[in-house]
Design a protein around this motif. Structure first.
Motif, short mmCIF file in Angstrom:
data_model
loop_
_atom_site.label_atom_id
_atom_site.label_comp_id
_atom_site.label_asym_id
_atom_site.label_seq_id
_atom_site.Cartn_x
_atom_site.Cartn_y
_atom_site.Cartn_z
N ARG A 54 46.49 -24.90 -13.50
CA ARG A 54 45.30 -25.23 -12.69
C ARG A 54 45.51 -24.95 -11.21
N ARG A 55 46.79 -24.89 -10.79
CA ARG A 55 47.10 -24.70 -9.37
C ARG A 55 48.22 -23.69 -9.22
N HIS A 113 46.58 -19.18 -11.00
CA HIS A 113 46.87 -20.58 -11.32
C HIS A 113 48.03 -20.66 -12.31
N GLY A 159 43.01 -24.32 -4.74
CA GLY A 159 44.13 -24.80 -5.55
C GLY A 159 45.46 -24.13 -5.25
N THR A 161 48.80 -23.89 -2.87
CA THR A 161 49.60 -24.57 -1.85
C THR A 161 50.52 -23.56 -1.17
N LEU A 249 53.03 -32.13 -6.03
CA LEU A 249 51.87 -31.68 -6.82
C LEU A 249 51.87 -32.37 -8.19
#
Ligand code: AMP
Ligand code: MG
Length: 265
Positions: A54-55, A113, A159, A161, A249
């Motif tokens: 998802r990220r 992701h 999403g 970082t 996270l």
């Protein structure tokens, strides 16, 4: 002994205030042992990030020639399954890349992701080398700080970082590393005429870095100033930062569909 790795956004960052040879009170053996522990933890965290899907995370490595970008990548990649990693190097742009906006090639390289990207150089070259070598006019590079901040915010909202690491070495340490490259047949290929020419503009590079680090040190994508004269300390710091970021996270395995339990014949 203490030296900050980050400064609050809005504060001026002056590289001259940071000791490139800083290494806490730790010695090499302890640093390597701690790096290994972070590296093991990173493998598990990267696996979870990949499963969660998802990220994404991107490590941006900037620093003058010989600052240790390649060595840092070797260290990080040694601990993380290649399946979860995308390593990208940004060289002088091709004709096709130059026919687009400066962020085009960067956006295309952003990890999907679930993945960790490592950028060996990045969009920051477009406010550093481009400025120092005067490849475009000031009216072109000056608005780029704001454009970079907006771009990083956009990606952050989606999403991603950012883990932005500036590998900080001293001019003396660079001399030693360049000298080694000049003499070692296994390293000579890494040297080009630009590298020695860039060294003659050391102060201009430091000034361009000061500006980029100051203007693009945001809450959503802060800069880390990594003391990098000691390779083993640099590795420890980068491994620590990435582990802390991933742990923060806290990636989770997706929910398991328990109906599958009844479907295996
Ligand atoms: P290396 O990382 O040693 O393989 O060298 C790559 C070279 O490409 C360095 O001299 C960089 O400064 C240069 N480079 C990377 N990005 C850009 C850019 N956007 N514009 C001009 N030169 C660049
Ligand atoms: Mg080089």
């Amino acid at each position: 002994m203490h030296q900050p790795l980050t400064l609050p956004p809005g504060r001026d960052i002056r590289l001259a205030d940071f000791d490139p040879d800083f290494h806490e009170d730790i010695d090499r053996a302890d640093a390597e042992a701690e790096t290994k522990r972070h590296s093991d933890a990173l493998d598990e965290l990267a696996y979870r990030l990949y499963a969660e899907s998802r990220r994404a995370v991107v490590v941006v490595l900037q620093g003058i020639d010989t600052s240790g970008k390649d060595g840092t990548i070797r260290m990080l990649a040694g601990g993380i399954s290649p399946q979860c990693l995308d390593v990208r190097s940004f060289k002088a742009p091709s004709a096709l890349e130059l026919a687009h906006d400066f962020l085009w090639r960067i956006h295309a390289a952003v990890p999907a992701h679930g993945r960790i990207g490592i950028f060996n150089r990045s969009h920051y070259e477009d406010v550093i080398v481009v400025r120092v070598r005067q490849l475009v006019s000031r009216s072109v590079w000056e608005p780029r700080y704001d454009q970079i901040n907006a771009f990083e915010k956009l990606l952050g909202d989606g999403g991603l970082t950012f883990v932005k690491c500036f590998l900080h070495i001293s001019k003396r340490e660079q001399r030693e590393r360049l000298e080694e490259r000049l003499r070692d047949p296994r390293k000579q290929w890494k040297l080009g005429p630009d590298d020695l020419a860039d060294r003659t503009r050391w102060d201009d590079f430091q000034e361009a870095y000061d500006d980029a680090l100051t203007k693009c040190n945001t809450h959503h994508a802060p800069w880390h100033i990594v003391p990098a004269d000691k390779k083993w300390y640099r590795n420890l710091v980068v491994a620590r930062i990435l582990r802390q970021t991933l742990a923060g996270l806290d990636p989770r395995f997706p929910a398991f569909d328990s109906s599958l339990l009844t479907k295996l014949d």
